[in-house]
Design a protein around this motif. Structure first.
Motif, PDB file in Angstrom:
ATOM      1  N   GLY A 209     -10.876  24.019 -36.203  1.00  0.00           N
ATOM      2  CA  GLY A 209     -12.028  24.349 -37.021  1.00  0.00           C
ATOM      3  C   GLY A 209     -12.626  23.107 -37.649  1.00  0.00           C
ATOM      4  N   PRO A 210     -13.797  23.224 -38.238  1.00  0.00           N
ATOM      5  CA  PRO A 210     -14.482  22.074 -38.850  1.00  0.00           C
ATOM      6  C   PRO A 210     -13.828  21.634 -40.153  1.00  0.00           C
ATOM      7  N   ALA A 211     -14.315  20.546 -40.703  1.00  0.00           N
ATOM      8  CA  ALA A 211     -13.783  19.994 -41.948  1.00  0.00           C
ATOM      9  C   ALA A 211     -13.834  21.020 -43.077  1.00  0.00           C
ATOM     10  N   ALA A 212     -12.763  21.072 -43.856  1.00  0.00           N
ATOM     11  CA  ALA A 212     -12.683  21.905 -45.071  1.00  0.00           C
ATOM     12  C   ALA A 212     -12.783  23.400 -44.790  1.00  0.00           C
TER      13      ALA A 212
ATOM     14  N   ILE B  95      -7.060  21.145 -30.747  1.00  0.00           N
ATOM     15  CA  ILE B  95      -5.693  21.561 -30.415  1.00  0.00           C
ATOM     16  C   ILE B  95      -5.692  22.623 -29.303  1.00  0.00           C
ATOM     17  N   GLY B  96      -6.495  23.654 -29.480  1.00  0.00           N
ATOM     18  CA  GLY B  96      -6.524  24.721 -28.484  1.00  0.00           C
ATOM     19  C   GLY B  96      -7.193  24.339 -27.185  1.00  0.00           C
ATOM     20  N   THR B  97      -8.085  23.361 -27.231  1.00  0.00           N
ATOM     21  CA  THR B  97      -8.820  22.960 -26.020  1.00  0.00           C
ATOM     22  C   THR B  97      -8.189  21.775 -25.299  1.00  0.00           C
ATOM     23  N   ARG B  98      -7.554  20.868 -26.034  1.00  0.00           N
ATOM     24  CA  ARG B  98      -7.095  19.618 -25.430  1.00  0.00           C
ATOM     25  C   ARG B  98      -5.598  19.361 -25.615  1.00  0.00           C
ATOM     26  N   VAL B  99      -5.113  19.493 -26.845  1.00  0.00           N
ATOM     27  CA  VAL B  99      -3.724  19.121 -27.126  1.00  0.00           C
ATOM     28  C   VAL B  99      -2.737  20.170 -26.620  1.00  0.00           C
ATOM     29  N   LEU B 100      -2.974  21.421 -27.013  1.00  0.00           N
ATOM     30  CA  LEU B 100      -2.080  22.519 -26.611  1.00  0.00           C
ATOM     31  C   LEU B 100      -2.888  23.652 -25.970  1.00  0.00           C
ATOM     32  N   PRO B 101      -3.477  23.394 -24.804  1.00  0.00           N
ATOM     33  CA  PRO B 101      -4.287  24.435 -24.169  1.00  0.00           C
ATOM     34  C   PRO B 101      -3.465  25.660 -23.760  1.00  0.00           C
TER      35      PRO B 101
ATOM     36  N   ALA C  99      -1.109  26.980 -25.784  1.00  0.00           N
ATOM     37  CA  ALA C  99      -0.555  27.573 -27.004  1.00  0.00           C
ATOM     38  C   ALA C  99      -0.629  29.095 -26.922  1.00  0.00           C
ATOM     39  N   GLU C 100       0.434  29.751 -27.369  1.00  0.00           N
ATOM     40  CA  GLU C 100       0.484  31.211 -27.293  1.00  0.00           C
ATOM     41  C   GLU C 100      -0.488  31.886 -28.264  1.00  0.00           C
ATOM     42  N   VAL C 101      -0.767  31.222 -29.384  1.00  0.00           N
ATOM     43  CA  VAL C 101      -1.738  31.743 -30.361  1.00  0.00           C
ATOM     44  C   VAL C 101      -2.738  30.637 -30.672  1.00  0.00           C
ATOM     45  N   LYS C 102      -4.018  30.953 -30.506  1.00  0.00           N
ATOM     46  CA  LYS C 102      -5.081  29.996 -30.823  1.00  0.00           C
ATOM     47  C   LYS C 102      -6.047  30.637 -31.816  1.00  0.00           C
ATOM     48  N   VAL C 103      -6.324  29.901 -32.875  1.00  0.00           N
ATOM     49  CA  VAL C 103      -7.211  30.402 -33.922  1.00  0.00           C
ATOM     50  C   VAL C 103      -8.281  29.350 -34.202  1.00  0.00           C
ATOM     51  N   PHE C 104      -9.499  29.802 -34.426  1.00  0.00           N
ATOM     52  CA  PHE C 104     -10.592  28.893 -34.786  1.00  0.00           C
ATOM     53  C   PHE C 104     -11.155  29.367 -36.115  1.00  0.00           C
ATOM     54  N   LEU C 105     -10.920  28.571 -37.167  1.00  0.00           N
ATOM     55  CA  LEU C 105     -11.377  28.932 -38.507  1.00  0.00           C
ATOM     56  C   LEU C 105     -12.772  28.375 -38.770  1.00  0.00           C
ATOM     57  N   ILE C 106     -13.627  29.200 -39.331  1.00  0.00           N
ATOM     58  CA  ILE C 106     -14.955  28.747 -39.721  1.00  0.00           C
ATOM     59  C   ILE C 106     -15.226  29.172 -41.169  1.00  0.00           C
TER      60      ILE C 106
ATOM     61  N   LYS D 224     -14.619  22.203 -30.616  1.00  0.00           N
ATOM     62  CA  LYS D 224     -15.103  23.311 -29.797  1.00  0.00           C
ATOM     63  C   LYS D 224     -14.079  24.433 -29.831  1.00  0.00           C
ATOM     64  N   LYS D 225     -14.557  25.638 -29.946  1.00  0.00           N
ATOM     65  CA  LYS D 225     -13.662  26.795 -29.940  1.00  0.00           C
ATOM     66  C   LYS D 225     -13.179  27.055 -28.507  1.00  0.00           C
ATOM     67  N   ALA D 226     -11.861  27.178 -28.342  1.00  0.00           N
ATOM     68  CA  ALA D 226     -11.304  27.507 -27.032  1.00  0.00           C
ATOM     69  C   ALA D 226     -11.756  28.915 -26.630  1.00  0.00           C
ATOM     70  N   ASP D 227     -11.950  29.130 -25.335  1.00  0.00           N
ATOM     71  CA  ASP D 227     -12.430  30.425 -24.855  1.00  0.00           C
ATOM     72  C   ASP D 227     -11.524  31.576 -25.276  1.00  0.00           C
ATOM     73  N   ASP D 228     -10.222  31.307 -25.372  1.00  0.00           N
ATOM     74  CA  ASP D 228      -9.277  32.372 -25.714  1.00  0.00           C
ATOM     75  C   ASP D 228      -8.825  32.323 -27.172  1.00  0.00           C
ATOM     76  N   ALA D 229      -9.544  31.573 -28.013  1.00  0.00           N
ATOM     77  CA  ALA D 229      -9.196  31.503 -29.435  1.00  0.00           C
ATOM     78  C   ALA D 229      -9.801  32.670 -30.206  1.00  0.00           C
ATOM     79  N   ILE D 230      -9.098  33.097 -31.226  1.00  0.00           N
ATOM     80  CA  ILE D 230      -9.599  34.136 -32.124  1.00  0.00           C
ATOM     81  C   ILE D 230     -10.315  33.466 -33.293  1.00  0.00           C
ATOM     82  N   GLU D 231     -11.592  33.786 -33.472  1.00  0.00           N
ATOM     83  CA  GLU D 231     -12.355  33.183 -34.570  1.00  0.00           C
ATOM     84  C   GLU D 231     -12.164  33.986 -35.848  1.00  0.00           C
ATOM     85  N   ILE D 232     -11.894  33.280 -36.934  1.00  0.00           N
ATOM     86  CA  ILE D 232     -11.743  33.917 -38.246  1.00  0.00           C
ATOM     87  C   ILE D 232     -12.680  33.221 -39.220  1.00  0.00           C
ATOM     88  N   ASP D 233     -13.613  33.980 -39.789  1.00  0.00           N
ATOM     89  CA  ASP D 233     -14.529  33.437 -40.794  1.00  0.00           C
ATOM     90  C   ASP D 233     -13.833  33.539 -42.148  1.00  0.00           C
TER      91      ASP D 233
END
Length: 227
Positions: free
Chosen positions: A18-21, A136-142, A144-151, A197-206
């Protein structure tokens, strides 16, 4: 929701981007604590290198010079969330405005990211890790069993950063923080090497209107669903 995994159950990798802060570090630490996992703050690794570049007066516009410094720099993240560079504790020092102002440039270099990614992947070899960052979800640990993208909104993220600074008795200007976050977002999303960038299989949480505990519980629920 069922209780958190015990240490004897299957170990997985959890990627939080996710982005800064956006609350990544705070959430990741709590998730790691609940699961008795290792927390790996990749942002702290880039901040540590930036700190070292500034301390050693390295030309930060010289990618090769920065990479050579990294290769000679040992970065350690311990279980107490402290950060060490070549055995020097710099947990507080890497959070200064000077480091914050320059870390995006240092993190934009492809060769530097390549070296960092290699180190980060080694840390996750045995699983049982919560790793947060921007790729992390796109490059480091593609895998990963759980991927989350916080916004979260820029306004909310600036508010959080400002309140954090005030709590730590650091100088803080809310409007300037907003501008800095917007600039950081642009640099992170537009860089060539591993952009935010949000991974295609990541769950986005606002997280804008959620508490830290709300976000942690959402992620723990995702963990419980892993077979």
């Amino acid at each position: 929701m069922k209780g958190a995994f015990s240490v004897t159950e299957k170990k997985i990798a959890i990627a939080i981007d996710g982005p800064a802060a956006a609350g990544k570090s705070t959430v990741a630490k709590k998730v790691a604590e609940k699961l008795h996992y290792v927390y790996i703050d990749t942002g702290a690794m880039y901040r540590s290198l930036t700190y070292k570049v500034l301390q050693d007066n390295i030309d930060m516009k010289d990618e090769n010079a920065v990479l050579n410094l990294l290769k000679k720099t040992n970065i350690l993240l311990d279980q107490h969330f402290d950060v060490y560079v070549n055995n020097e504790k710099i947990t507080a020092e890497i959070r200064t405005s000077d480091v914050t102002d320059h870390v995006s440039l240092i993190a934009s270099y492809p060769s530097v990211r390549e070296e960092m990614v290699t180190r980060q992947q080694k840390l996750a070899t045995d699983r049982g890790v919560v790793m947060d960052g921007r790729d992390i979800g796109t490059r480091v640990l593609p895998d990963a069993e759980v991927k989350v993208f916080l916004i979260a909104s820029v306004e909310e993220r600036a508010k959080r950063r400002h309140e954090e600074n005030v709590t730590k008795h650091l100088p803080s200007n809310f409007e300037q923080i907003k501008l800095d976050i917007e600039k950081r977002d642009r640099m992170d999303t537009e860089r060539t090497a591993s952009p935010l960038k949000k991974a295609d299989d990541a769950i986005e949480i606002d997280t804008t209107s959620l508490s830290i505990e709300d976000v942690v519980n959402k992620i723990l629920s995702l963990v419980q669903e892993v077979e």
